[in-house]
Write a protein that holds these residues in place. Structure first.
Motif, PDB file in Angstrom:
ATOM      1  N   LEU A 338      26.998 -10.767  -0.854  1.00 15.47           N
ATOM      2  CA  LEU A 338      28.233 -10.574  -1.610  1.00 15.47           C
ATOM      3  C   LEU A 338      28.196  -9.272  -2.402  1.00 15.47           C
ATOM      4  CD1 LEU A 338      28.870 -14.194  -2.958  1.00 15.47           C
ATOM      5  CD2 LEU A 338      30.221 -12.954  -1.249  1.00 15.47           C
ATOM      6  N   LEU A 339      27.066  -9.024  -3.074  1.00 11.79           N
ATOM      7  CA  LEU A 339      26.952  -7.821  -3.901  1.00 11.79           C
ATOM      8  C   LEU A 339      26.897  -6.565  -3.034  1.00 11.79           C
ATOM      9  CD1 LEU A 339      26.787  -6.872  -6.821  1.00 11.79           C
ATOM     10  CD2 LEU A 339      24.298  -7.039  -6.675  1.00 11.79           C
ATOM     11  N   TYR A 340      26.182  -6.667  -1.903  1.00 15.22           N
ATOM     12  CA  TYR A 340      26.096  -5.531  -0.986  1.00 15.22           C
ATOM     13  C   TYR A 340      27.479  -5.148  -0.470  1.00 15.22           C
ATOM     14  CZ  TYR A 340      22.593  -2.786   1.544  1.00 15.22           C
ATOM     15  OH  TYR A 340      21.765  -1.788   1.974  1.00 15.22           O
ATOM     16  N   GLY A 341      28.233  -6.157  -0.037  1.00 17.68           N
ATOM     17  CA  GLY A 341      29.572  -5.883   0.467  1.00 17.68           C
ATOM     18  C   GLY A 341      30.472  -5.277  -0.586  1.00 17.68           C
ATOM     19  N   LYS A 342      30.368  -5.790  -1.813  1.00 23.12           N
ATOM     20  CA  LYS A 342      31.185  -5.249  -2.903  1.00 23.12           C
ATOM     21  C   LYS A 342      30.799  -3.808  -3.197  1.00 23.12           C
ATOM     22  CE  LYS A 342      32.573  -6.083  -7.698  1.00 23.12           C
ATOM     23  NZ  LYS A 342      32.396  -6.934  -8.908  1.00 23.12           N
ATOM     24  N   GLY A 343      29.499  -3.543  -3.215  1.00 22.50           N
ATOM     25  CA  GLY A 343      29.028  -2.190  -3.494  1.00 22.50           C
ATOM     26  C   GLY A 343      29.530  -1.195  -2.475  1.00 22.50           C
ATOM     27  N   LEU A 344      29.436  -1.541  -1.189  1.00 23.69           N
ATOM     28  CA  LEU A 344      29.918  -0.647  -0.140  1.00 23.69           C
ATOM     29  C   LEU A 344      31.425  -0.438  -0.231  1.00 23.69           C
ATOM     30  CD1 LEU A 344      27.796  -1.854   2.905  1.00 23.69           C
ATOM     31  CD2 LEU A 344      27.646   0.365   1.769  1.00 23.69           C
ATOM     32  N   GLU A 345      32.145  -1.493  -0.596  1.00 27.70           N
ATOM     33  CA  GLU A 345      33.598  -1.370  -0.751  1.00 27.70           C
ATOM     34  C   GLU A 345      33.951  -0.424  -1.888  1.00 27.70           C
ATOM     35  OE1 GLU A 345      37.492  -4.255  -1.611  1.00 27.70           O
ATOM     36  OE2 GLU A 345      35.483  -5.113  -1.420  1.00 27.70           O
ATOM     37  N   VAL A 346      33.210  -0.543  -3.008  1.00 26.50           N
ATOM     38  CA  VAL A 346      33.451   0.338  -4.149  1.00 26.50           C
ATOM     39  C   VAL A 346      33.169   1.789  -3.773  1.00 26.50           C
ATOM     40  CG1 VAL A 346      32.582   0.983  -6.442  1.00 26.50           C
ATOM     41  CG2 VAL A 346      33.083  -1.416  -5.925  1.00 26.50           C
ATOM     42  N   ILE A 347      32.079   2.012  -3.068  1.00 31.76           N
ATOM     43  CA  ILE A 347      31.724   3.373  -2.656  1.00 31.76           C
ATOM     44  C   ILE A 347      32.815   3.961  -1.761  1.00 31.76           C
ATOM     45  CG2 ILE A 347      30.088   4.749  -1.313  1.00 31.76           C
ATOM     46  CD1 ILE A 347      27.928   2.697  -2.220  1.00 31.76           C
ATOM     47  N   LYS A 348      33.309   3.164  -0.830  1.00 29.63           N
ATOM     48  CA  LYS A 348      34.344   3.625   0.097  1.00 29.63           C
ATOM     49  C   LYS A 348      35.657   3.888  -0.633  1.00 29.63           C
ATOM     50  CE  LYS A 348      36.826   2.233   4.289  1.00 29.63           C
ATOM     51  NZ  LYS A 348      36.973   1.170   5.325  1.00 29.63           N
ATOM     52  N   ASP A 349      36.100   2.924  -1.457  1.00 30.04           N
ATOM     53  CA  ASP A 349      37.389   3.050  -2.139  1.00 30.04           C
ATOM     54  C   ASP A 349      37.399   4.192  -3.144  1.00 30.04           C
ATOM     55  OD1 ASP A 349      38.271   0.907  -0.669  1.00 30.04           O
ATOM     56  OD2 ASP A 349      38.063  -0.568  -2.275  1.00 30.04           O
ATOM     57  N   SER A 350      36.264   4.435  -3.773  1.00 29.37           N
ATOM     58  CA  SER A 350      36.181   5.509  -4.768  1.00 29.37           C
ATOM     59  C   SER A 350      35.985   6.873  -4.127  1.00 29.37           C
ATOM     60  CB  SER A 350      35.032   5.234  -5.742  1.00 29.37           C
ATOM     61  OG  SER A 350      33.776   5.283  -5.070  1.00 29.37           O
ATOM     62  N   GLU A 351      35.747   6.871  -2.795  1.00 34.41           N
ATOM     63  CA  GLU A 351      35.468   8.114  -2.065  1.00 34.41           C
ATOM     64  C   GLU A 351      34.294   8.858  -2.701  1.00 34.41           C
ATOM     65  OE1 GLU A 351      39.131  10.285  -1.909  1.00 34.41           O
ATOM     66  OE2 GLU A 351      40.007   8.956  -0.411  1.00 34.41           O
ATOM     67  N   TYR A 352      33.336   8.076  -3.138  1.00 37.15           N
ATOM     68  CA  TYR A 352      32.152   8.643  -3.792  1.00 37.15           C
ATOM     69  C   TYR A 352      31.299   9.441  -2.822  1.00 37.15           C
ATOM     70  CZ  TYR A 352      27.778   8.709  -6.459  1.00 37.15           C
ATOM     71  OH  TYR A 352      26.630   9.089  -7.109  1.00 37.15           O
ATOM     72  N   MET A 353      31.300   9.027  -1.557  1.00 33.57           N
ATOM     73  CA  MET A 353      30.511   9.699  -0.530  1.00 33.57           C
ATOM     74  C   MET A 353      31.366   9.871   0.714  1.00 33.57           C
ATOM     75  SD  MET A 353      27.136   7.311  -0.920  1.00 33.57           S
ATOM     76  CE  MET A 353      26.108   8.234   0.213  1.00 33.57           C
ATOM     77  N   SER A 354      31.030  10.891   1.491  1.00 34.75           N
ATOM     78  CA  SER A 354      31.683  11.074   2.774  1.00 34.75           C
ATOM     79  C   SER A 354      31.303   9.924   3.706  1.00 34.75           C
ATOM     80  CB  SER A 354      31.260  12.413   3.385  1.00 34.75           C
ATOM     81  OG  SER A 354      31.729  12.522   4.707  1.00 34.75           O
ATOM     82  N   LEU A 355      32.233   9.509   4.543  1.00 36.95           N
ATOM     83  CA  LEU A 355      31.970   8.390   5.447  1.00 36.95           C
ATOM     84  C   LEU A 355      30.798   8.662   6.382  1.00 36.95           C
ATOM     85  CD1 LEU A 355      35.548   7.194   6.508  1.00 36.95           C
ATOM     86  CD2 LEU A 355      33.911   6.005   5.035  1.00 36.95           C
ATOM     87  N   ASP A 356      30.558   9.944   6.709  1.00 29.85           N
ATOM     88  CA  ASP A 356      29.469  10.269   7.630  1.00 29.85           C
ATOM     89  C   ASP A 356      28.177  10.633   6.920  1.00 29.85           C
ATOM     90  OD1 ASP A 356      30.567  12.655   6.639  1.00 29.85           O
ATOM     91  OD2 ASP A 356      29.835  13.792   8.352  1.00 29.85           O
ATOM     92  N   ASP A 357      28.118  10.390   5.615  1.00 26.55           N
ATOM     93  CA  ASP A 357      26.892  10.678   4.878  1.00 26.55           C
ATOM     94  C   ASP A 357      25.743   9.848   5.455  1.00 26.55           C
ATOM     95  OD1 ASP A 357      25.986  11.846   1.923  1.00 26.55           O
ATOM     96  OD2 ASP A 357      24.880  10.063   2.524  1.00 26.55           O
ATOM     97  N   ASP A 358      24.608  10.492   5.661  1.00 22.73           N
ATOM     98  CA  ASP A 358      23.463   9.817   6.277  1.00 22.73           C
ATOM     99  C   ASP A 358      22.995   8.618   5.462  1.00 22.73           C
ATOM    100  OD1 ASP A 358      23.481  11.586   8.382  1.00 22.73           O
ATOM    101  OD2 ASP A 358      21.935  12.900   7.524  1.00 22.73           O
TER     102      ASP A 358
END
Length: 400
Positions: A338-358
């Protein structure tokens, strides 16, 4: 290996003006980040990448300042820096103007090499490094071996670390070792040079040498600012890392706690500067199997970022993913998912990193593996397919 060598000819009072550079750069206080090394997969590298610059070696007449990247502005000298500058310059035959000119030239040199490497102009960076090495080597061969030459070699060595020429870095470190081994601890710039040497020695696996220079730097700073100053954080972090890498986890944990205590007293319990020692401590706890302690460290990091930036900030998302690792290792698989999924969603929605970041790609793959282990194979396959599509979109088909 860090012994007192035979005396050498001291430098002339004039600082070397022969820092070769093809164009002028923006001027400012000389500041060189000492990257924190990390080998654990418990906390993602990008997390350290956002936190590491909080501890910076600032060569304003040899002092080290704990500097928060997110809150920094002008990068000017703190009162303690100014006090030390006055003390050192009062005992120097060099004027403050000349000292500042030299440091500005080094800053410009460092910035230019870094800009070239970031833009992919590796050959240009190498040419610039070679030109400056030739100039300073001529001065050294002529008998001028002061801190000005050592500081220039230091920046050249950092540049070659960025280039990846580790063999030449070894040679430069040997030269630096000889030069700093015969100077007194009150020399300007010495503590910053020692911190950089410690970082490079650690990266090269020369851990005994790293420990020696870190300890000497710590001694200098304790003498100047006392045993409870945040100026000590850089050498303490270096020493703790070396202890950890050499299997002395108990000592490493003790030093990390010392650094955390200093920051809590001087900056408060919620200061963002705490993230660096907390994440290093959490990784070490994970390595030592002390999962509950690691979970506490990562929870505290999450609380700091959430308090400072909100739960929807990318930094908080990264902290969630790191905490999820610890929760999974503790056996709380469902909560970790649950926490992992939320974290990845936050990273994506905030555009904190490029989608292709290694690093983000690695996180998605790790999460897919976790889903598979938990018996949620379909979700794991869908996530891996997403990773493949992103990779093909940004890197082309057949890219690994």
């Amino acid at each position: 290996m860090m012994g007192i060598l035979a005396p050498v000819v001291s430098s002339s009072s004039a600082f070397p003006s022969a820092i070769w550079k093809p164009q002028q750069c923006q001027r400012g206080i000389m500041r060189f980040a000492v990257p924190l090394q990390h080998g654990s997969r418990n906390l993602y590298p990008v997390f350290l990448r956002t936190a590491a610059p909080a501890v910076r070696c600032i060569s304003t007449k040899g002092s080290v300042e704990l500097h928060n990247t997110c809150n920094s502005s002008s990068g000017g000298m703190a009162p303690e820096d100014m006090q030390r500058s006055k003390m050192l310059l009062d005992n120097s035959s060099t004027s403050m103007d000349n000292t500042n000119d030299f440091e500005i030239e080094l800053q410009e040199f460092f910035n230019q090499v870094k800009s070239m490497l970031v833009s992919g102009n590796k050959e240009g960076a190498i040419d610039l490094l070679r030109a400056n090495y030739s100039l300073v080597k001529e001065q050294i061969d002529a008998g001028t071996r002061g801190m000005e030459q050592a500081a220039t070699l230091d920046i050249i060595a950092l540049g070659y670390m960025g280039v990846g020429d580790l063999k030449f870095v070894e040679n430069l470190l040997e030269m630096l070792h000889e030069m700093v081994g015969c100077v007194q601890n009150d020399e300007p710039l010495l503590d910053s040079i020692l911190m950089h040497m410690g970082s490079m020695y650690t990266a090269l696996g020369r851990l005994e040498d790293a420990m020696l220079v870190y300890n000497r730097g710590l001694e200098i700073l304790e003498g100047l600012f006392g045993k409870h100053s945040p100026f000590l954080i850089t050498p303490l972090m270096g020493i703790a890392r070396v202890f950890g890498l050499t299997g002395r986890a108990t000592k490493a944990i003790e030093i990390y706690h010392q650094a955390i205590s200093i920051l809590e007293i001087s900056r408060g319990n919620e200061c963002e500067d705490l993230v660096v020692p907390l994440c290093a401590l959490g990784n070490l706890f994970m390595k030592e199997g002390r999962i509950t302690d690691a979970e506490s460290s990562f929870k505290r990091i999450l609380n700091i970022y959430t308090s400072s930036y909100g739960a929807n900030d990318g930094r908080a998302g990264m902290a969630m993913c790191s905490l999820a690792h610890a929760m999974c290792a503790k056996g709380n698989v469902n909560d970790a998912i649950l926490l992992y999924g939320k974290g990845l969603e936050v990273i994506k929605d905030s555009e904190y990193m490029s989608l292709d970041d290694d690093v983000l790609e690695k996180m998605r793959v790790d999460f897919a593996e976790l889903l598979h282990v938990a018996g949620r194979e379909q979700e794991g396959r869908e996530l891996l397919e997403e990773c493949l599509l992103i990779c093909e979109r940004y890197k082309g088909k057949g890219a690994s």
